[in-house]
Scaffold this active site. Structure first.
Site, mmCIF file in Angstrom:
data_model
loop_
_atom_site.group_PDB
_atom_site.id
_atom_site.type_symbol
_atom_site.label_atom_id
_atom_site.label_comp_id
_atom_site.label_asym_id
_atom_site.label_seq_id
_atom_site.Cartn_x
_atom_site.Cartn_y
_atom_site.Cartn_z
ATOM 1 N N GLN A 123 -5.136 -2.006 9.326
ATOM 2 C CA GLN A 123 -4.893 -3.323 8.728
ATOM 3 C C GLN A 123 -5.481 -4.418 9.627
ATOM 4 O O GLN A 123 -5.267 -4.428 10.838
ATOM 5 C CB GLN A 123 -3.372 -3.518 8.533
ATOM 6 N N LYS B 8 0.847 -1.201 0.000
ATOM 7 C CA LYS B 8 0.000 0.000 0.000
ATOM 8 C C LYS B 8 0.883 1.253 0.000
ATOM 9 O O LYS B 8 0.612 2.217 -0.720
ATOM 10 C CB LYS B 8 -0.941 -0.016 1.223
ATOM 11 N N ASP C 213 -11.478 1.735 3.261
ATOM 12 C CA ASP C 213 -11.751 0.298 3.143
ATOM 13 C C ASP C 213 -13.219 0.045 2.792
ATOM 14 O O ASP C 213 -13.585 -1.046 2.361
ATOM 15 C CB ASP C 213 -11.499 -0.386 4.498
HETATM 16 N N1 GUN Z 1 -6.433 -7.469 5.690
HETATM 17 C C1 GUN Z 1 -6.553 -8.228 4.566
HETATM 18 N N2 GUN Z 1 -7.238 -7.563 3.606
HETATM 19 C C2 GUN Z 1 -7.566 -6.353 4.146
HETATM 20 C C3 GUN Z 1 -8.259 -5.216 3.645
HETATM 21 O O1 GUN Z 1 -8.745 -5.182 2.507
HETATM 22 N N3 GUN Z 1 -8.381 -4.160 4.516
HETATM 23 C C4 GUN Z 1 -7.877 -4.185 5.767
HETATM 24 N N4 GUN Z 1 -8.052 -3.112 6.519
HETATM 25 N N5 GUN Z 1 -7.222 -5.235 6.263
HETATM 26 C C5 GUN Z 1 -7.063 -6.300 5.449
#
Ligand code: GUN
Length: 286
Positions: free
Chosen positions: A98, A54, A121
């Protein structure tokens, strides 16, 4: 005839290029640079890799990124305090915590603490509710990527029968709602559906997000269907999807590979969401 491969890597690059252009023009017109803050609690190795990806995507498109790394033992109260500070910081347009979080922290409470207008998200109940009612919102990244992949085939979604295998809150259910919003006739199936192959084989568009390696073979496929494989598991040290690619590609019209299909799209749509949040066009509740 063999299916056409939908190249998620190439499509995600196109999206990143377009976000980069928009960020540049925002900057040229004196508007603030979009800013994304990602919070990582603990040392989960997979989460560390996702967060690094990211950060790299932000750097590639010119979005300001800030990674907050917190110890595993961080309390829920401390995390909620940090989110509150970020909610009130005008330079932060997107906040992503996350997941998964350590077991002593309540994930729902944390997600609900994020301002819906910064929830890149698309997991906050306000954004989930707006998706349900068809209002403008921040849409969850993976389903948003799925819709981009389907549209990239040039096939019109309107009126098509879409079957989604999987009913998770973050992929299956929102993907079904987004297909509905695009005028598909939608069936949501799952691993407990009776005679799954015969339900799936009525689909013009088949989205598989069941989390079971090679669940779907050629008996699930209508000739010429678009097949989107969201699954990703490691089997005998190799990455494998929910779709048996070699068997299905002989019947499908279009198919996503694993890796290189849905995976790269999720980060690209996160950049789109951060840009959208920065533009501030979404109706704000807080
Ligand atoms: N962990 C695995 N995929 C995701 C996601 O799309 N968003 C978040 N916040 N955590 C994750």
């Amino acid at each position: 005839m063999s299916a056409r491969i939908i190249d998620g890597k190439a499509l995600s690059q196109k999206i990143l290029d377009s976000v980069k252009q928009e960020v540049e023009s925002l900057s040229k017109s004196g508007k603030p640079i979009p800013g994304l803050t990602v919070i990582l609690v603990g040392k989960d190795p997979a989460s560390k890799i996702y967060v690094r990806n990211k950060e790299r995507a932000c750097q590639a498109v010119g979005i300001d990124s800030n990674i907050i790394t917190l110890e595993e033992k961080t309390s829920e109260e401390e995390l909620l305090y940090i989110i509150d500070t970020l909610n009130n910081d005008d330079k932060v347009h997107g906040i992503l915590v996350q997941l998964p979080l350590p077991p002593h922290i309540n994930e729902c409470k944390v997600i609900e603490a994020i301002s819906p207008s910064k929830d890149v998200d698309g997991f906050h109940p306000i954004n989930r509710g707006r998706l349900l009612t068809g209002e403008d919102c921040l849409e969850p990244c993976t389903p948003k990527g799925i819709i981009h992949l389907i549209k990239s085939t040039g096939v019109d979604i309107t009126g098509k029968h879409a079957v989604v295998i999987g009913r998770s809150n973050n992929v299956g259910k929102p993907a079904a709602l987004m297909l509905l919003r695009n005028n598909a006739t939608v069936t949501v199936a799952h691993t407990r559906t009776l005679d799954l192959p015969s339900v799936a084989s009525t689909a013009d568009i088949l989205v598989v997000a069941a989390g079971r390696s090679h669940l779907v073979d050629e008996t699930f496929i209508k000739e010429g269907a678009i097949v989107i494989d969201v699954g990703i598991s490691r089997v005998d040290g190799r990455i494998s999807g929910d779709v048996d690619f070699e068997k299905v590609k002989e019947r499908a019209g279009f198919i996503t590979p694993v890796p290189g299909g849905v995976g790269p799209m999720t980060v690209a749509t996160l950049m789109e969401n951060t840009l959208k949040a920065a533009k501030g066009t979404i109706c704000k509740t807080s």
